[in-house]
Write a protein that holds these residues in place. Structure first.
Motif, short mmCIF file in Angstrom:
data_model
loop_
_atom_site.label_atom_id
_atom_site.label_comp_id
_atom_site.label_asym_id
_atom_site.label_seq_id
_atom_site.Cartn_x
_atom_site.Cartn_y
_atom_site.Cartn_z
N CYS A 47 -14.92 13.92 -1.79
CA CYS A 47 -13.80 13.37 -0.64
C CYS A 47 -12.53 13.11 -1.79
N HIS A 48 -11.57 13.10 -0.79
CA HIS A 48 -10.15 13.25 -1.30
C HIS A 48 -9.94 11.90 -2.36
N THR A 49 -10.70 10.92 -2.20
CA THR A 49 -10.70 9.78 -2.91
C THR A 49 -11.08 10.22 -4.50
N ASP A 50 -12.21 11.17 -4.36
CA ASP A 50 -12.53 11.72 -5.70
C ASP A 50 -11.51 12.44 -6.37
N GLY A 199 -7.99 13.72 8.79
CA GLY A 199 -9.10 14.45 7.89
C GLY A 199 -10.38 13.76 8.05
N ALA A 200 -11.32 13.95 7.35
CA ALA A 200 -12.65 13.66 7.43
C ALA A 200 -12.86 12.18 7.87
N VAL A 201 -12.04 11.29 7.51
CA VAL A 201 -12.22 9.77 7.88
C VAL A 201 -11.57 9.47 9.15
N GLY A 202 -10.32 10.28 9.31
CA GLY A 202 -9.80 10.15 10.72
C GLY A 202 -10.57 10.60 11.85
N VAL A 220 -2.90 11.36 15.51
CA VAL A 220 -1.35 11.64 15.04
C VAL A 220 -1.54 12.31 13.66
N ASP A 221 -0.97 13.54 13.40
CA ASP A 221 -1.05 14.09 12.13
C ASP A 221 0.20 15.07 12.09
N LEU A 222 0.91 14.86 10.54
CA LEU A 222 1.87 15.91 10.48
C LEU A 222 1.47 17.21 10.54
N LEU A 289 -6.22 -0.49 8.65
CA LEU A 289 -5.83 0.27 7.85
C LEU A 289 -7.02 0.45 7.19
N VAL A 290 -7.14 2.18 6.71
CA VAL A 290 -8.21 2.61 5.99
C VAL A 290 -7.90 3.31 4.90
N GLY A 291 -6.78 3.98 4.88
CA GLY A 291 -6.32 4.87 3.76
C GLY A 291 -5.72 3.88 2.58
N VAL A 292 -6.40 4.73 1.47
CA VAL A 292 -5.89 3.93 0.14
C VAL A 292 -4.28 4.26 -0.18
N PRO A 293 -3.66 3.17 -0.19
CA PRO A 293 -2.22 3.62 -0.35
C PRO A 293 -1.76 3.78 -2.04
N GLY A 314 -7.59 -4.70 7.64
CA GLY A 314 -7.94 -3.35 6.93
C GLY A 314 -9.53 -3.51 6.51
N THR A 315 -9.87 -2.33 6.14
CA THR A 315 -11.26 -2.33 5.76
C THR A 315 -11.78 -1.38 4.67
N PHE A 316 -12.72 -1.60 3.94
CA PHE A 316 -13.35 -0.78 2.94
C PHE A 316 -14.89 -0.58 3.47
N PHE A 317 -15.11 0.70 3.45
CA PHE A 317 -16.40 1.42 4.06
C PHE A 317 -16.69 0.85 5.46
N GLY A 318 -15.57 0.70 6.11
CA GLY A 318 -15.83 0.54 7.69
C GLY A 318 -16.44 -0.92 8.08
P1 NAD Z 1 -7.56 13.82 4.08
O1 NAD Z 1 -6.17 13.92 3.08
O2 NAD Z 1 -8.48 14.87 4.45
O3 NAD Z 1 -6.59 13.49 5.47
C1 NAD Z 1 -5.59 12.93 5.59
C2 NAD Z 1 -4.69 13.21 6.75
O4 NAD Z 1 -3.51 12.36 6.96
C3 NAD Z 1 -4.14 14.80 6.55
O5 NAD Z 1 -4.61 15.44 7.86
C4 NAD Z 1 -2.69 14.55 6.52
O6 NAD Z 1 -1.97 15.77 7.16
C5 NAD Z 1 -2.56 13.40 7.31
N1 NAD Z 1 -1.38 12.56 7.04
C6 NAD Z 1 -0.74 12.27 5.94
N2 NAD Z 1 0.43 11.54 5.96
C7 NAD Z 1 0.58 11.62 7.35
C8 NAD Z 1 1.57 10.77 8.08
N3 NAD Z 1 2.64 10.21 7.27
N4 NAD Z 1 1.72 10.58 9.30
C9 NAD Z 1 0.32 11.26 9.98
N5 NAD Z 1 -0.51 11.84 9.30
C10 NAD Z 1 -0.54 11.97 8.14
O7 NAD Z 1 -8.14 12.42 3.86
P2 NAD Z 1 -9.46 11.60 4.16
O8 NAD Z 1 -10.60 12.25 3.30
O9 NAD Z 1 -9.61 11.76 5.52
O10 NAD Z 1 -9.15 10.25 3.83
C11 NAD Z 1 -8.15 9.47 4.43
C12 NAD Z 1 -7.82 8.16 3.59
O11 NAD Z 1 -8.93 7.23 3.59
C13 NAD Z 1 -7.49 8.43 2.04
O12 NAD Z 1 -6.36 7.74 1.71
C14 NAD Z 1 -8.71 7.94 1.55
O13 NAD Z 1 -8.39 7.47 0.04
C15 NAD Z 1 -9.04 6.72 2.21
N6 NAD Z 1 -10.53 6.42 2.08
C16 NAD Z 1 -10.65 5.08 2.52
C17 NAD Z 1 -11.96 4.67 2.25
C18 NAD Z 1 -12.09 2.97 2.49
O14 NAD Z 1 -13.00 2.40 2.31
N7 NAD Z 1 -11.13 2.53 3.06
C19 NAD Z 1 -13.04 5.28 2.16
C20 NAD Z 1 -12.84 6.59 2.06
C21 NAD Z 1 -11.50 7.01 2.09
#
Ligand code: NAD
Length: 374
Positions: A47-50, A199-202, A220-222, A289-293, A314-318
């Motif tokens: 996954c992208h975190t890896d 991405g996968a998470v979204g 919503v995606d760029l 919030l789920v993304g890792v900043p 915010g959440t880890f692992f949902g």
């Molecule tokens: P990904 O890179 O496959 O998807 C991210 C998507 O976000 C891409 O489609 C990209 O175009 C879009 N994006 C980027 N910046 C944007 C913006 N400003 N506005 C709109 N869209 C934007 O990543 P993924 O594998 O789906 O993971 C998503 C995030 O979740 C990562 O930050 C990952 O590290 C994190 N994550 C968190 C946990 C948790 O437990 N909290 C677990 C797994 C992954």
């Protein structure tokens, strides 16, 4: 098993240097110690975190989603046994601490995600070596190896009838996105949800919003190339912030008569996190919030946004407790309430693991399973 109590020699993918291709090496895997299990890996994934941590640090093996069979267990392990099918998770559940005892938290004191540890909690040592030289673990699971050792609190015993090549995706990002929607955002029936990042998470968060009963799901995606696929996961409408010359919060407010009921941010981008919060409706809106900043990121918003009764979470692992809840997520798949096949886009053999890294680096929407070569 005949191997119980003995060192196992097997193949593993080792990262000797950050950002450099992994090399397949023969490693020694020591037997499990107290409260540990040694398991045979069948499938793993990336996954992208890896990729993020691989670019930053050299570690032996990654985590990813996967399925495994227990080979042997250490002293004190009672709830899994050799032959059990389990899913490992990067964050664990000891079942003893205040977090594990709380119905509201999955942030286990003992086993919560730790990207720096690299050794087992029990004795501070690694169970992997090459010619006696220790090789370090990663986030408690280390699955790019034919065998690995984990704390028992990081494995969830699942239905033995569940197809392992499918449910493997449930041990990381898919459950994270799903849980962010169903456990944390909790969209009411008929509500409107915005998902930032497809991405996968979204995609999994969109699927979760659909399962929870949301009627409008705005992706919503760029990157507009993500939109078509996201329809399969329940998204009904799309917004590309680049198509507008005003803030995306305003675009969403206009589309929804004042704001969305829920938003789930799955990008890791700080601007998207702020937008995801500011686009929810006043009075009741909840943003998750789920993304890792980025490590230096700072979240800035006007305090009036909170006073106007918006909630930020915010959440880890949902918020899933790995051992308690993950078996139930597998059951959702078995009952056909959750489809996991559509999350898998590629499968590569372990011997070609670097191909999975290349696909991830170059491609969009890549969700790759790695099949071990046992
Ligand atoms: P990904 O890179 O496959 O998807 C991210 C998507 O976000 C891409 O489609 C990209 O175009 C879009 N994006 C980027 N910046 C944007 C913006 N400003 N506005 C709109 N869209 C934007 O990543 P993924 O594998 O789906 O993971 C998503 C995030 O979740 C990562 O930050 C990952 O590290 C994190 N994550 C968190 C946990 C948790 O437990 N909290 C677990 C797994 C992954």
């Amino acid at each position: 098993m005949a191997t119980a109590g003995k060192v196992i020699k097997c193949k593993a993918a080792v990262a000797w240097e950050a950002g450099k291709p992994l090399s397949i090496e023969e490693v020694e895997v020591a037997p499990p110690q107290a409260m540990e299990v040694r398991v045979k890996i069948l499938f793993t994934s990336l996954c992208h975190t890896d990729v993020y941590f691989w670019e930053a640090k050299a570690y032996m093996l990654w985590q990813g989603s996967l399925t495994i069979i227990v080979e042997s267990v250490g002293e004190g392990v009672t709830d899994v046994a050799p032959g059990d099918h389990v899913l490992p998770v990067f964050t664990g559940e000891c079942k003893e601490c205040a977090h594990c005892k709380s119905a509201e938290s999955n942030m286990c004191d003992l086993l919560r995600i730790n990207t720096d540890r690299g050794v087992m909690i029990g004795d501070g040592k690694s169970r992997f070596s090459i010619n006696g030289k220790p090789i370090y673990h990663f986030v408690g699971t280390s699955t790019f190896s034919e065998y690995t050792v984990m704390h028992v609190g990081c494995v969830a015993k699942i239905n033995p009838e569940a197809p392992l090549d499918k449910v493997c995706v449930l041990s990381c990002g898919i459950s994270t996105g799903l849980g962010a929607s169903v456990n944390v955002a909790k969209p009411p029936n008929g509500s409107t949800v915005a998902i930032f990042g497809l991405g996968a998470v979204g995609l999994a968060a969109a699927e979760g919003a659909r399962i929870a009963g949301a009627s409008r799901i705005i992706g919503v995606d760029l990157n507009p190339n993500r939109f078509e696929e996201a329809r399969k996961f329940g998204c009904t409408e799309f917004v590309n912030p680049k198509d507008h010359n005003k803030p995306v919060q305003e675009v969403l407010a206009e589309m929804t008569n004042g704001g969305v009921d829920r938003s789930v941010e799955c990008t890791g981008n700080i601007n998207a996190m702020i937008q995801a919060f500011e686009c929810v409706h006043d009075g009741w809106g909840v943003a998750v919030l789920v993304g890792v900043p980025h490590k230096d990121a700072e979240f800035k918003t006007h305090p009036m946004n909170f006073l106007n009764e918006r909630t930020l979470k915010g959440t880890f692992f949902g918020n899933f407790k790995p051992r308690t809840d993950l078996p139930n997520v597998v059951e959702l798949y078995m009952k056909k309430e959750l489809e996991v096949e559509k999350f898998i886009t590629h499968t590569v053999p372990f011997s070609e693991i670097n191909k999975a890294f290349d696909l991830m680096a170059k491609g969009e929407g890549i969700r790759c399973i790695i099949r071990m070569d046992h």
